[in-house]
Scaffold this active site. Structure first.
Site, PDB file in Angstrom:
ATOM      1  N   ARG A 214     -74.319  27.030 -28.859  1.00  0.00           N
ATOM      2  CA  ARG A 214     -75.576  26.519 -28.317  1.00  0.00           C
ATOM      3  C   ARG A 214     -75.913  25.135 -28.832  1.00  0.00           C
ATOM      4  NH1 ARG A 214     -81.672  28.817 -29.175  1.00  0.00           N
ATOM      5  NH2 ARG A 214     -81.606  27.333 -30.871  1.00  0.00           N
ATOM      6  N   GLU A 215     -75.631  24.877 -30.106  1.00  0.00           N
ATOM      7  CA  GLU A 215     -76.128  23.666 -30.745  1.00  0.00           C
ATOM      8  C   GLU A 215     -75.080  22.587 -31.011  1.00  0.00           C
ATOM      9  OE1 GLU A 215     -79.198  23.377 -30.979  1.00  0.00           O
ATOM     10  OE2 GLU A 215     -80.152  25.288 -31.437  1.00  0.00           O
ATOM     11  N   ILE A 216     -73.808  22.924 -30.950  1.00  0.00           N
ATOM     12  CA  ILE A 216     -72.806  21.986 -31.443  1.00  0.00           C
ATOM     13  C   ILE A 216     -72.678  20.737 -30.560  1.00  0.00           C
ATOM     14  CG2 ILE A 216     -70.658  22.683 -30.302  1.00  0.00           C
ATOM     15  CD1 ILE A 216     -71.253  22.185 -34.099  1.00  0.00           C
TER      16      ILE A 216
END
Length: 200
Positions: free
Chosen positions: A77-79
């Site tokens: 989700r965040e990378i």
């Protein structure tokens, strides 16, 4: 804010949470808060005063049995456009400082738009809707959450945007009522003209 709780075993970890996601669509991307490096922030033209060096949020303890699952989800989700850092978290209740993982936004993130005129930003938030709901729900919930964390945790920029959203919403309701009144008035006039023709 202050970043916090007691450290557990080495197999578990703490995650610093400061916002949510999915409040828009590719056509009308929503706006959410993002942490960025201070060195990069200082190169931006900002539209609101700097109030504090603290970032307020919540520390989530991830149990050892859930660490792999949570890390895989967060990395997916965040990378894209974020980098992983570790930072001290100082609990508002004075508990011992803990080490938390935090995702920091990077300039190469395609979704990062930087500072924006507050009124235009409020108007954009007002009309953006995504898989997790309206962007205005995100903003207004964030305002409440920040106000409730601590006597010091309110954010002037978030509060200003929330006030602008409430004004837009208020004006929209007035405009809707005015449009409805005009439509009814137009309908009455049309009926009156028809009645006159039939009577003639």
């Amino acid at each position: 804010m202050a970043l916090g709780g007691q450290a557990g075993s080495d197999a578990e970890f703490w995650l610093f949470g400061y916002g949510q996601d999915h409040r828009g669509t590719p056509e009308a991307p929503g706006r959410v808060v993002t942490l960025i490096e201070r060195a990069y922030w200082e190169t931006l033209e900002d539209h609101h005063p700097r109030e504090s060096d603290k970032v307020w949020g919540t520390a989530y303890r991830i149990e050892a049995s859930k660490v792999d699952e949570v890390r895989q989800y967060l990395d997916i989700r965040e990378i894209n456009g974020y980098t992983i850092r570790y930072t001290p978290f100082h609990p508002a209740d004075g508990s011992p400082t803990i080490r938390t993982l935090v995702y920091i936004g990077t300039p190469d993130n395609d979704q990062f738009v930087g500072p924006q005129d507050p009124q235009k930003l409020a108007e954009h938030i007002y009309k953006s809707v995504g898989p997790s709901g309206p962007n205005i729900d995100y903003l207004l919930s964030l305002e409440v959450a920040l106000d409730n964390l601590s006597a010091e945790s309110g954010d002037g920029h978030v509060k200003d945007l929330a006030e602008r959203i409430r004004k837009i919403e208020q004006d929209a309701h007035i405009d809707v009522r005015r449009a409805a009144d005009e439509a009814i008035d137009h309908e009455l006039k049309r009926i009156g003209i028809t009645d006159e023709q039939e009577e003639t």
